[in-house]
Design an enzyme around this catalytic site. Sequence first.
Site, short mmCIF file in Angstrom:
data_model
loop_
_atom_site.label_atom_id
_atom_site.label_comp_id
_atom_site.label_asym_id
_atom_site.label_seq_id
_atom_site.Cartn_x
_atom_site.Cartn_y
_atom_site.Cartn_z
N SER A 149 1.02 -0.85 -0.41
CA SER A 149 0.05 -0.36 -0.15
C SER A 149 0.84 1.13 0.12
O SER A 149 0.41 2.23 -0.61
CB SER A 149 -0.89 -0.10 0.83
N ASP A 394 -2.47 6.49 11.80
CA ASP A 394 -2.07 5.46 10.76
C ASP A 394 -0.47 6.59 10.13
O ASP A 394 -0.64 8.04 9.98
CB ASP A 394 -3.20 5.52 9.30
N HIS A 397 1.31 5.82 6.27
CA HIS A 397 1.50 5.99 4.81
C HIS A 397 1.31 7.55 5.49
O HIS A 397 1.66 7.70 5.97
CB HIS A 397 -0.36 5.44 4.35
#
Length: 419
Positions: A149, A394, A397
């Site tokens: 990702s 998160d 990312h």
Amino acid sequence: MSRFATFDNLPYYTNKKVRSNSLYVGTLLFVFWIIGATSFFTVFIRYSPNSSDDINKYSATANLKKENGGEKRCDLFKGRWIPDLSLSIYTNLSCPTIPDSRNCQKFGRKDVDYMNWRWKPNECELPRLNPKTFLSSFRGKKLAFIGDSIARNQMESLLCLLSQGETPKDIHKDSEDRFRTFYFPSHNFTLMVCWTKFLAFAEEKKINGSTRDGVFNIHLDRIDNNWAQTLHGLDYAVISVSHWYFRKNYLYEGGQLIGCIYCEEPNVPDLGIPFAIEKAFGLGLRYVNDCKECNKGLVTLLRTYSPSHFEHGSWNGGGKCNRTSPYTEKQVNFAGNSEWELRNIQVKVLESIKNKPEVGKRFEILDITKAMMMRPDGHPGLHWNNLYMKGHNDCTHWCLPGPIDVWNDLLISVLLKFC
């Protein structure tokens, strides 16, 4: 008054006392006008997005530092972050393809300072990506990001940047939204993302006849064909994985269990993440080098490890990342840092492939680790659409727009060396 009025029509030149000198003065000013106009158009052409000079300024070898009468290539990956108030060429409103998981502004992030920095190499300047220049330079080419990702995060950044130059067509999406293809018809340019967790073939471990979520048997001597088969027809590939190795996994070679990561089981040695990363990247790059069906001119970039910035706990243990400005290099401990160690292993694997006498393809590094270790402020934190992970930050990312956009500034500078 018309901007094209003749000198005789201007008040100064209708004065009868100086009328006799009008021809001389008029001629002189006309010469100055010609010189000014010529200078303007020279500058215009020189800095036009489609000019060859504009393309050259992106080259990693375009900005050189003279030393002892010779020239040294600028190292784009050694530098610092400096303030820059020039805005990104896209916003979360002007790029409709930003997923909610990266759309920090949409989900409540109020500070904007994390977008007001640019990467400054020590010995040269790194130009911002110009979408028209990029698309013109890679007309008729196919570029794929291969990985997890985070690889997709970079593709989404590039997609936003390029969409400011031409609106792409979304031409392929698999049932799990793991493989995507976008096409820029005016430039015949194809942008892809191809999913793989490990580069190597892996299957979820079965316990009592059913799979155990998130625990994998990784075969470090077998390639994951899901990404390998997408190599055919590519001109450029950017390969990157790592984060799926940070969990309990079992490692196999020759069909036999050789060890594990985080398994803590008797008679099963914990071989560690660096061991697995070195094996996986060696396997992947050798496969690319030996690929008979691939384009002979295929250029493969290894994008180095993208660091996380959890503080006060792990991702599932209350870890946070709520800083709002970058670190300086002095604030980052590189010595003994496990993330920097992974980067060094990736660099070593790439160099070992490049130095083989039988190397058949072209390889280069996209070394983003140092720059991103200094950007604890660039992650979504709580500002993402965390429907399935309520309360989790998160810190892995990167926000869009945000510091990850510099990866693509670096990308075009590296790739243009091969054009």
